[in-house]
Design a protein around this motif. Structure first.
Motif, PDB file in Angstrom:
ATOM      1  N   LEU A  90       0.825  -1.203   0.000  1.00 49.48           N
ATOM      2  CA  LEU A  90       0.000   0.000   0.000  1.00 49.48           C
ATOM      3  C   LEU A  90       0.861   1.255   0.000  1.00 49.48           C
ATOM      4  CD1 LEU A  90      -2.756   1.362   0.180  1.00 49.48           C
ATOM      5  CD2 LEU A  90      -2.648   1.120   2.664  1.00 49.48           C
ATOM      6  N   SER A  91       1.963   1.247   0.737  1.00 54.24           N
ATOM      7  CA  SER A  91       2.823   2.431   0.793  1.00 54.24           C
ATOM      8  C   SER A  91       3.419   2.753  -0.572  1.00 54.24           C
ATOM      9  CB  SER A  91       3.941   2.209   1.822  1.00 54.24           C
ATOM     10  OG  SER A  91       4.724   1.081   1.467  1.00 54.24           O
ATOM     11  N   GLU A  92       3.776   1.738  -1.344  1.00 53.63           N
ATOM     12  CA  GLU A  92       4.327   1.981  -2.669  1.00 53.63           C
ATOM     13  C   GLU A  92       3.266   2.478  -3.637  1.00 53.63           C
ATOM     14  OE1 GLU A  92       7.783  -1.465  -2.382  1.00 53.63           O
ATOM     15  OE2 GLU A  92       6.541  -1.286  -4.154  1.00 53.63           O
ATOM     16  N   VAL A  93       2.040   1.968  -3.506  1.00 55.99           N
ATOM     17  CA  VAL A  93       0.952   2.456  -4.351  1.00 55.99           C
ATOM     18  C   VAL A  93       0.682   3.931  -4.057  1.00 55.99           C
ATOM     19  CG1 VAL A  93      -1.517   2.253  -4.823  1.00 55.99           C
ATOM     20  CG2 VAL A  93      -0.121   0.199  -4.612  1.00 55.99           C
ATOM     21  N   VAL A  94       0.616   4.289  -2.759  1.00 61.76           N
ATOM     22  CA  VAL A  94       0.369   5.682  -2.380  1.00 61.76           C
ATOM     23  C   VAL A  94       1.512   6.573  -2.837  1.00 61.76           C
ATOM     24  CG1 VAL A  94       0.089   7.245  -0.418  1.00 61.76           C
ATOM     25  CG2 VAL A  94      -1.099   5.057  -0.445  1.00 61.76           C
ATOM     26  N   ALA A  95       2.743   6.108  -2.681  1.00 63.77           N
ATOM     27  CA  ALA A  95       3.894   6.904  -3.106  1.00 63.77           C
ATOM     28  C   ALA A  95       3.872   7.136  -4.610  1.00 63.77           C
ATOM     29  CB  ALA A  95       5.194   6.216  -2.688  1.00 63.77           C
ATOM     30  N   GLY A  96       3.494   6.102  -5.377  1.00 64.68           N
ATOM     31  CA  GLY A  96       3.437   6.258  -6.817  1.00 64.68           C
ATOM     32  C   GLY A  96       2.364   7.231  -7.261  1.00 64.68           C
ATOM     33  N   LEU A  97       1.196   7.195  -6.604  1.00 64.88           N
ATOM     34  CA  LEU A  97       0.110   8.107  -6.960  1.00 64.88           C
ATOM     35  C   LEU A  97       0.408   9.527  -6.486  1.00 64.88           C
ATOM     36  CD1 LEU A  97      -3.005   5.868  -6.200  1.00 64.88           C
ATOM     37  CD2 LEU A  97      -2.009   6.405  -8.415  1.00 64.88           C
ATOM     38  N   ASN A  98       1.027   9.672  -5.328  1.00 67.46           N
ATOM     39  CA  ASN A  98       1.374  11.010  -4.851  1.00 67.46           C
ATOM     40  C   ASN A  98       2.446  11.662  -5.723  1.00 67.46           C
ATOM     41  OD1 ASN A  98      -0.423  11.048  -2.712  1.00 67.46           O
ATOM     42  ND2 ASN A  98       1.040  10.190  -1.259  1.00 67.46           N
ATOM     43  N   ALA A  99       3.248  10.854  -6.395  1.00 68.78           N
ATOM     44  CA  ALA A  99       4.281  11.416  -7.266  1.00 68.78           C
ATOM     45  C   ALA A  99       3.684  12.166  -8.446  1.00 68.78           C
ATOM     46  CB  ALA A  99       5.191  10.296  -7.773  1.00 68.78           C
ATOM     47  N   MET A 112      -7.266  12.804  -8.685  1.00 70.20           N
ATOM     48  CA  MET A 112      -6.783  11.466  -8.372  1.00 70.20           C
ATOM     49  C   MET A 112      -7.880  10.422  -8.581  1.00 70.20           C
ATOM     50  SD  MET A 112      -4.010   9.926  -7.190  1.00 70.20           S
ATOM     51  CE  MET A 112      -3.132  11.095  -6.158  1.00 70.20           C
ATOM     52  N   ILE A 113      -9.136  10.791  -8.283  1.00 74.23           N
ATOM     53  CA  ILE A 113     -10.250   9.869  -8.490  1.00 74.23           C
ATOM     54  C   ILE A 113     -10.386   9.544  -9.967  1.00 74.23           C
ATOM     55  CG2 ILE A 113     -12.755   9.643  -8.318  1.00 74.23           C
ATOM     56  CD1 ILE A 113     -12.652  11.259  -5.757  1.00 74.23           C
ATOM     57  N   ASP A 114     -10.281  10.567 -10.830  1.00 72.27           N
ATOM     58  CA  ASP A 114     -10.362  10.327 -12.271  1.00 72.27           C
ATOM     59  C   ASP A 114      -9.207   9.456 -12.750  1.00 72.27           C
ATOM     60  OD1 ASP A 114     -12.630  11.899 -12.383  1.00 72.27           O
ATOM     61  OD2 ASP A 114     -11.503  13.741 -12.784  1.00 72.27           O
ATOM     62  N   ILE A 115      -8.028   9.666 -12.178  1.00 70.50           N
ATOM     63  CA  ILE A 115      -6.882   8.841 -12.560  1.00 70.50           C
ATOM     64  C   ILE A 115      -7.112   7.389 -12.161  1.00 70.50           C
ATOM     65  CG2 ILE A 115      -4.440   8.414 -12.077  1.00 70.50           C
ATOM     66  CD1 ILE A 115      -4.040  11.405 -11.934  1.00 70.50           C
ATOM     67  N   LEU A 116      -7.656   7.160 -10.959  1.00 67.55           N
ATOM     68  CA  LEU A 116      -7.930   5.786 -10.514  1.00 67.55           C
ATOM     69  C   LEU A 116      -8.961   5.120 -11.402  1.00 67.55           C
ATOM     70  CD1 LEU A 116      -7.950   6.263  -6.630  1.00 67.55           C
ATOM     71  CD2 LEU A 116      -6.254   5.046  -7.979  1.00 67.55           C
ATOM     72  N   LYS A 117      -9.981   5.895 -11.828  1.00 67.88           N
ATOM     73  CA  LYS A 117     -10.980   5.337 -12.741  1.00 67.88           C
ATOM     74  C   LYS A 117     -10.328   4.915 -14.056  1.00 67.88           C
ATOM     75  CE  LYS A 117     -15.037   7.911 -11.122  1.00 67.88           C
ATOM     76  NZ  LYS A 117     -16.051   8.923 -11.514  1.00 67.88           N
ATOM     77  N   SER A 118      -9.430   5.749 -14.558  1.00 71.02           N
ATOM     78  CA  SER A 118      -8.766   5.429 -15.815  1.00 71.02           C
ATOM     79  C   SER A 118      -7.842   4.233 -15.665  1.00 71.02           C
ATOM     80  CB  SER A 118      -7.990   6.653 -16.313  1.00 71.02           C
ATOM     81  OG  SER A 118      -8.847   7.766 -16.504  1.00 71.02           O
ATOM     82  N   ILE A 119      -7.148   4.151 -14.531  1.00 69.44           N
ATOM     83  CA  ILE A 119      -6.270   2.996 -14.284  1.00 69.44           C
ATOM     84  C   ILE A 119      -7.091   1.716 -14.214  1.00 69.44           C
ATOM     85  CG2 ILE A 119      -4.703   1.953 -12.617  1.00 69.44           C
ATOM     86  CD1 ILE A 119      -3.672   4.706 -11.945  1.00 69.44           C
TER      87      ILE A 119
END
Length: 369
Positions: free
Chosen positions: A332-341, A349-356
């Motif tokens: 989870l920490s790596e996922v959060v770090a990657g998205l925060n980058a 971020m919600i739109d990005i998660l939908k696209s992912i």
């Protein structure tokens, strides 16, 4: 030698999987016991004693009707009378009848205005019967309202803090009727998982059978585990429940991502994984301005005033993040770090998660509220 021992112990602790050191949870915190549940109650009542903040009877005729009925039951004849008090309000009264509640037990109630009353602060609820889904009266409520808000009003302004049109009455109702349920006569007891999962149900079965050292529980499906009361050798179902409800279980949690678009809240579980993807995000702004120009003839000259439209349209594209790579998440920490980058706002971020997720790179259940 002492330093070497500490180093080996540290490496061994670090090598233990997170699931092995996760804290277990009591059985009664993850399941519901069959028959052990609360029942919802509702009633229609009247609040009196308001400081001019009650219903306008012209707009809420049902308030006048219930007030007339209450006064007539008290021996006051108001037939044909015209009264317009502003210190009464009609409310809906709700409560929850807890399991195994006995006659005379107090329960909390919640009151909510259904008319145009502006505040219930300082009001008193008159005796109100509370009915269940079967239409029977199970409790009677009465008492002083504790409102959770306040309203200040002047001639030109009004300020409201909280919700003054709803309140509670702690221990404001008394149970009058008990729910008929022979719990002691049960031959078997079913446990319903709040979050159905085959792995968790299997662990519950193993933990209960290991606790009694005999086959006592059997998993029926992902959300149900059945217990044979006779196999427990306990005097009653209540004794069996009291023994098993504190058994510690380690539940299996599904990988989920829950987003709330209204508040921009994002919650991700520990087991969320994202495959290696590249993401680009930017904002496009379209701005249109109207600046009409008024043209009129010179003084004493023939002609008429004309409005000449003048429109200015601009398209502005903010610099995006480019094409950023989100590495494959192993925790989870790596996922959060990657998205925060990516350096974007929560709503983006919600739109990005939908696209992912649409790209098939988000390996989790995606829930949008």
């Amino acid at each position: 030698m002492r330093f070497l021992r500490k180093l080996i112990a540290t490496l061994l602790i670090a090598a233990v999987p997170l699931s092995a050191i996760a804290s277990p949870i009591r059985l009664k915190d993850i399941v519901e016991f069959d028959g052990v549940r609360s029942n919802d109650l509702v009633g229609y009542g009247l609040i009196v004693g308001l400081n001019g903040t009650g219903d306008g009877l012209r707009n809420s005729p049902f308030t006048e009707e219930i007030m007339s009925n209450i006064l007539e039951r008290l021996g006051v004849n108001v037939t044909g009378e015209q009264f317009r008090p502003r210190n009464v309000a009609a409310v809906l009264v709700t409560a929850s009848l807890p399991p195994f509640a006995r006659a005379g037990s107090p329960i909390d109630v919640t009151v909510s205005a259904i008319g145009d009353a502006s505040s219930l602060l300082g009001g008193t609820l008159i005796m109100t019967p509370l009915n269940a889904a079967d239409g029977e009266i199970y409790a009677v409520a009465q008492g002083t309202i504790i409102a959770g808000g306040i309203t200040a009003e002047g001639q030109g302004a009004r300020v409201t803090q909280g919700v003054p049109t709803a309140g509670v009455i702690p221990a404001g109702a008394t149970v009058e009727r008990e729910v008929d349920f022979d719990f002691s006569g049960l031959r078997s007891l079913r446990l319903a998982l709040r979050t159905p999962d085959f792995t968790t149900a299997g662990r519950i079965e193993q933990a209960i059978n290991g606790h009694f050292h005999r086959p006592v529980a059997v998993m029926l499906d992902a959300g149900t585990v059945e217990i044979d009361i006779a196999a427990t050798h306990m005097p009653s179902a209540a004794h069996a429940l009291g023994r098993i409800e504190n058994i510690m279980i380690e539940p299996e949690i599904r990988a989920r991502v829950v987003v709330d678009q209204r508040s921009g809240t994002i919650v991700m579980g520990e087991d969320v994984r994202i495959s290696r993807v590249a993401v680009s995000q930017g904002n496009l702004t379209l701005r249109i301005e109207e600046a009409p120009l008024v043209v009129q003839p010179n003084p004493f000259a023939p002609g008429q005033t004309v409005v000449v439209p003048r429109t200015q349209a601009d398209i502005e594209q903010e610099p995006g993040i480019g094409l950023a790579e989100v590495p494959e998440g192993t925790s989870l920490s790596e996922v959060v770090a990657g998205l925060n980058a990516l350096g974007v706002a929560p709503n983006d971020m919600i739109d990005i998660l939908k696209s992912i997720r649409a790209a098939g790179a988000l390996h989790a259940e995606f829930i949008v509220r």
